[in-house]
Motif scaffolding. Sequence first.
Motif, short mmCIF file in Angstrom:
data_model
loop_
_atom_site.label_atom_id
_atom_site.label_comp_id
_atom_site.label_asym_id
_atom_site.label_seq_id
_atom_site.Cartn_x
_atom_site.Cartn_y
_atom_site.Cartn_z
N ALA A 1 110.50 11.12 33.99
CA ALA A 1 109.26 11.77 35.01
C ALA A 1 109.55 13.26 36.01
CB ALA A 1 108.79 11.56 35.84
N LYS A 2 111.33 12.70 36.35
CA LYS A 2 112.28 13.50 37.03
C LYS A 2 112.58 14.86 36.39
CE LYS A 2 114.85 13.88 41.05
NZ LYS A 2 115.95 13.54 42.08
N VAL A 3 113.03 14.79 35.44
CA VAL A 3 113.50 15.72 34.17
C VAL A 3 112.52 17.03 33.93
CG1 VAL A 3 114.36 16.13 31.97
CG2 VAL A 3 115.18 13.54 33.08
N GLU A 4 111.45 16.17 33.44
CA GLU A 4 110.29 16.73 33.22
C GLU A 4 109.59 18.07 34.74
OE1 GLU A 4 105.68 15.95 31.20
OE2 GLU A 4 107.80 14.67 30.19
N LYS A 5 109.81 17.12 35.28
CA LYS A 5 109.78 17.69 36.67
C LYS A 5 110.54 19.78 36.96
CE LYS A 5 108.52 17.39 41.99
NZ LYS A 5 108.46 17.16 43.11
N ARG A 6 111.39 18.95 37.36
CA ARG A 6 112.87 20.23 37.41
C ARG A 6 112.66 20.55 35.93
NH1 ARG A 6 116.39 17.90 41.21
NH2 ARG A 6 118.18 19.54 40.61
N SER A 7 112.94 20.61 35.11
CA SER A 7 112.64 21.60 33.71
C SER A 7 111.11 22.97 34.37
CB SER A 7 112.64 21.39 32.59
OG SER A 7 112.02 20.61 32.12
N LYS A 8 110.18 22.44 34.56
CA LYS A 8 109.04 23.39 35.08
C LYS A 8 109.35 24.26 35.83
CE LYS A 8 105.67 19.60 34.13
NZ LYS A 8 104.62 20.64 32.61
N VAL A 9 110.29 24.27 36.51
CA VAL A 9 110.63 25.67 37.04
C VAL A 9 110.74 26.40 36.82
CG1 VAL A 9 111.54 24.48 39.29
CG2 VAL A 9 113.46 25.11 37.96
N MET A 10 110.90 26.96 35.74
CA MET A 10 110.92 27.83 34.77
C MET A 10 109.94 28.92 34.79
SD MET A 10 112.56 26.81 30.35
CE MET A 10 112.49 25.41 30.34
N LYS A 11 111.09 30.48 34.90
CA LYS A 11 109.73 31.57 35.66
C LYS A 11 110.06 32.75 34.29
CE LYS A 11 108.54 34.86 39.12
NZ LYS A 11 108.73 35.27 40.04
N PRO A 12 109.87 32.43 33.75
CA PRO A 12 109.88 33.83 32.10
C PRO A 12 109.44 35.13 32.85
CG PRO A 12 107.57 32.64 32.11
CD PRO A 12 107.88 31.82 32.83
N PHE A 13 109.66 36.97 31.78
CA PHE A 13 109.96 37.88 32.41
C PHE A 13 108.97 38.27 30.92
CE2 PHE A 13 113.92 37.88 32.47
CZ PHE A 13 114.66 38.92 31.43
N ILE A 14 108.60 39.40 30.52
CA ILE A 14 108.56 40.78 29.13
C ILE A 14 108.74 41.53 29.63
CG2 ILE A 14 107.61 41.08 27.89
CD1 ILE A 14 105.62 38.62 28.49
N LYS A 15 109.81 41.98 28.85
CA LYS A 15 110.12 43.76 29.25
C LYS A 15 110.77 44.66 27.93
CE LYS A 15 112.92 45.84 33.84
NZ LYS A 15 113.69 45.21 34.86
N TYR A 16 110.39 45.94 28.73
CA TYR A 16 111.19 46.66 27.71
C TYR A 16 112.63 47.28 28.40
CZ TYR A 16 106.96 47.58 24.64
OH TYR A 16 105.81 47.26 24.03
N ILE A 17 113.55 47.56 28.20
CA ILE A 17 114.78 47.51 27.93
C ILE A 17 115.38 48.65 27.68
CG2 ILE A 17 116.40 45.26 27.64
CD1 ILE A 17 117.48 46.28 31.13
N ASN A 18 116.13 49.64 28.44
CA ASN A 18 117.19 50.46 27.50
C ASN A 18 118.32 49.74 27.12
OD1 ASN A 18 118.95 52.63 27.24
ND2 ASN A 18 118.73 53.87 28.10
N VAL A 19 118.87 49.60 25.90
CA VAL A 19 119.52 49.05 25.05
C VAL A 19 121.24 49.14 25.59
CG1 VAL A 19 120.62 49.08 22.18
CG2 VAL A 19 118.64 49.38 22.39
N ARG A 20 121.03 50.50 26.37
CA ARG A 20 122.47 50.44 26.65
C ARG A 20 122.70 49.87 28.01
NH1 ARG A 20 124.51 56.80 26.24
NH2 ARG A 20 124.21 56.49 24.57
N HIS A 21 121.21 48.85 28.35
CA HIS A 21 121.33 48.15 29.46
C HIS A 21 120.57 46.45 29.35
CE1 HIS A 21 119.20 51.54 32.04
NE2 HIS A 21 120.37 51.94 32.10
#
Length: 143
Positions: free
Chosen positions: A57-77
């Motif tokens: 249960a604690k492992v599952e709780k600690r893994s739920k803090v993930m925060k995703p992002f989606i983004k267009y970005i220049n290939v040089r960056h």
Amino acid sequence: MTEAGKVVIVLAGRHAGKKAVVVKTFDDGNSDKRFSHCLIAGLAQNPRKVTRSMSKAKVEKRSKVMKPFIKYINVRHVFPTRYVVDLDVKKVVDEADLIDPERKVDCKKELKKLFEDRYLNQKEVTSEKKAAGSAYFFQKLRF
């Protein structure tokens, strides 16, 4: 160079120093962005450290803090790494969803579920190379 599924490190902007996966690459650009760029999906917040003595249960709780992002970005960056991940990010992230803010939030929620599922089931990855990429993607970047 940066094909879909490749793990990259973002070098510039708000998410600098974070890891992401390339969803789609636009080598020649398009009408909106005339430079070569790519659509990436990554983790703004990594899962917390887990030890063997922790309960399930604690492992599952600690893994739920993930925060995703989606983004267009220049290939040089972005800095491509040698790792590849076999996540089905293309099914979750659709370019049409990124235009509307409400649909983008839903897309991020689905992405979070996908990342959490892969993080908790890392041992079920078929290829050894992709398993290494998956393990690298979910680790915090140390530098």
